[in-house]
Design a protein around this motif. Structure first.
Motif, PDB file in Angstrom:
ATOM      1  N   TYR A 186       7.615  93.554  68.371  1.00 22.59           N
ATOM      2  CA  TYR A 186       8.542  93.173  67.299  1.00 22.59           C
ATOM      3  C   TYR A 186       8.614  94.258  66.223  1.00 22.59           C
ATOM      4  CZ  TYR A 186       8.584  88.341  69.090  1.00 22.59           C
ATOM      5  OH  TYR A 186       8.742  87.210  69.862  1.00 22.59           O
ATOM      6  N   THR A 201      10.158  88.624  74.781  1.00 23.39           N
ATOM      7  CA  THR A 201       9.187  87.609  75.200  1.00 23.39           C
ATOM      8  C   THR A 201       9.161  87.456  76.713  1.00 23.39           C
ATOM      9  OG1 THR A 201       9.530  86.410  73.121  1.00 23.39           O
ATOM     10  CG2 THR A 201       8.482  85.213  74.917  1.00 23.39           C
ATOM     11  N   PRO A 212      11.367  87.743  66.173  1.00 17.69           N
ATOM     12  CA  PRO A 212      10.062  87.239  65.725  1.00 17.69           C
ATOM     13  C   PRO A 212      10.206  85.972  64.897  1.00 17.69           C
ATOM     14  CG  PRO A 212      10.747  89.131  64.407  1.00 17.69           C
ATOM     15  CD  PRO A 212      11.768  88.981  65.505  1.00 17.69           C
ATOM     16  N   ASP A 213       9.071  85.315  64.650  1.00 18.12           N
ATOM     17  CA  ASP A 213       9.095  84.043  63.928  1.00 18.12           C
ATOM     18  C   ASP A 213       9.440  84.213  62.453  1.00 18.12           C
ATOM     19  OD1 ASP A 213       8.427  82.838  66.287  1.00 18.12           O
ATOM     20  OD2 ASP A 213       6.341  82.422  65.747  1.00 18.12           O
ATOM     21  N   TRP A 228      -0.810  88.285  72.293  1.00 25.06           N
ATOM     22  CA  TRP A 228      -0.108  88.095  71.021  1.00 25.06           C
ATOM     23  C   TRP A 228       0.042  89.402  70.249  1.00 25.06           C
ATOM     24  CZ3 TRP A 228      -3.310  83.184  69.411  1.00 25.06           C
ATOM     25  CH2 TRP A 228      -2.903  82.093  70.203  1.00 25.06           C
ATOM     26  N   ASP A 264       3.538  85.559  63.683  1.00 24.60           N
ATOM     27  CA  ASP A 264       3.951  84.668  64.753  1.00 24.60           C
ATOM     28  C   ASP A 264       3.147  83.376  64.633  1.00 24.60           C
ATOM     29  OD1 ASP A 264       6.081  85.556  66.277  1.00 24.60           O
ATOM     30  OD2 ASP A 264       4.965  85.458  68.148  1.00 24.60           O
ATOM     31  N   GLU A 323       7.157  75.362  64.247  1.00 21.41           N
ATOM     32  CA  GLU A 323       7.631  76.673  63.784  1.00 21.41           C
ATOM     33  C   GLU A 323       8.892  76.534  62.942  1.00 21.41           C
ATOM     34  OE1 GLU A 323      10.161  80.221  65.792  1.00 21.41           O
ATOM     35  OE2 GLU A 323       8.503  79.424  66.984  1.00 21.41           O
ATOM     36  N   LYS A 377       1.553  80.183  66.312  1.00 23.99           N
ATOM     37  CA  LYS A 377       1.070  79.787  67.634  1.00 23.99           C
ATOM     38  C   LYS A 377       0.399  78.419  67.557  1.00 23.99           C
ATOM     39  CE  LYS A 377       2.229  83.783  69.448  1.00 23.99           C
ATOM     40  NZ  LYS A 377       3.388  83.876  70.389  1.00 23.99           N
ATOM     41  N   GLN A 424       2.807  91.376  71.722  1.00 24.13           N
ATOM     42  CA  GLN A 424       4.101  90.843  71.314  1.00 24.13           C
ATOM     43  C   GLN A 424       4.432  91.240  69.875  1.00 24.13           C
ATOM     44  OE1 GLN A 424       4.245  86.548  71.353  1.00 24.13           O
ATOM     45  NE2 GLN A 424       6.473  86.493  71.437  1.00 24.13           N
ATOM     46  N   LEU A 425       3.466  91.143  68.983  1.00 23.65           N
ATOM     47  CA  LEU A 425       3.677  91.516  67.583  1.00 23.65           C
ATOM     48  C   LEU A 425       4.049  92.988  67.445  1.00 23.65           C
ATOM     49  CD1 LEU A 425       0.722  89.528  65.978  1.00 23.65           C
ATOM     50  CD2 LEU A 425       3.151  89.121  65.548  1.00 23.65           C
TER      51      LEU A 425
END
Length: 296
Positions: free
Chosen positions: A232, A4, A201-202, A225, A211, A58, A213, A228-229
């Motif tokens: 992961y 991140t 990751p979430d 995003w 994720d 989250e 948001k 970022q995904l």
């Protein structure tokens, strides 16, 4: 160092690599913007701390959907009786502390909570995040604050107060958000550590990485995003979690946007995915070594 943080730098070689592998982003942005524009937003209530709202939301979702106790790094630093209360409200039984042993921790079937139970559950989720943030800022200060808060209760039992916007989000999540996530299937893995903690990751549901948001205008951030995904997914170097789809759960719109990996990247099959993971792992190792050398 984390993925991140690394992706915040436009000059990062990791950012450049992931950007080069994305495709159809303009189309995805347009479709997402249109879909979200047609969806009613959750009405925000006054919030005591906007900076922590997204993380608290989250965590409340993660604890709700997890098949085993998540967030051990947060929970192990807190009083055991408070963790026990939070996890029982989340539906866990057979609690054993400290976690990390081979002893069983099971779920009770997630019985419906009363209004008071929901408020207490969200209050503990909020308290967990604020506690951790204060601890990172000043461990001695957080201990003093926690002790004062707990000691001020006349009956000796501290129950944190939920945030108004968190409560509004949760009520809408229960009404139309939860089912969107649960339809993705199982197993459910919350906050897994990938590449030795470089990427966390979430949540992963079935074969979909999601994720969570919480922003009012998601459109301009779709590319960020997706990048970022993808990071992961590639960080799962041994394919332990079998991720083949990626998704964004947009909290204020309570809407899940998800795609096959091949719809948003140039990776079309498992062979290409394995090759990309090897490249990504080597790149991350190189970047982390450079950072280590600079810090000497």
């Amino acid at each position: 160092m984390s993925l991140t943080k690394e992706l915040r730098s436009p000059a990062s070689s990791i950012t450049a690599y992931l950007d080069a592998r994305l495709c159809n982003v303009d189309t995805v942005e347009r479709v997402c913007t249109q879909r979200l524009a047609a969806t009613s937003q959750v009405k925000a209530s006054p919030c005591s701390d906007w900076a922590h709202l997204g993380t608290a939301f989250e965590v409340s979702i993660g604890l709700d959907l997890a098949e085993s106790v998540p967030y051990e790094d947060l929970l192990l630093r807190r009083p055991a009786d408070e963790n026990d209360r939070l996890l029982r409200l989340a539906g866990f039984t057979s609690l054993n502390m400290p976690w990390g042993t081979d002893e069983a921790v099971s779920r009770s079937g997630r019985e419906s909570l009363s209004n008071e139970g929901v408020r207490e559950y969200l209050g503990w989720c909020w308290d967990l995040i604020v506690y951790d943030a204060l601890r990172k800022h000043d461990p001695n200060l957080v201990l003093k604050i926690i002790q004062q808060d707990r000691a001020s209760e006349p009956n000796g039992r501290f129950i944190p107060t939920p945030d108004g916007s968190h409560l509004a989000l949760w009520q809408t999540y229960q009404a139309r958000g939860r089912q969107q996530l649960t339809r993705l299937g199982s197993p459910v893995t919350v906050a897994p550590s990938l590449l030795s903690g470089f990427a966390v990751p979430d949540i992963i549901l079935g074969t979909t990485l999601v994720d969570i948001k919480l922003v009012n205008e998601p459109g301009p951030q779709i590319r960020q995003w997706l990048r970022q995904l993808l990071g992961y997914v590639l960080a799962d170097t041994d394919d332990r979690h079998q991720m083949r789809r990626v998704g964004i759960f947009v909290g204020w719109h309570m809407t899940l946007l998800d795609w096959k990996l091949a719809e948003v990247t140039d990776i079309t099959d498992d062979t290409e995915l394995a090759d990309a993971r090897r490249e990504f792992s080597a790149l991350c190792s190189h970047v982390m070594e450079e950072i280590r050398i600079r810090k000497k």
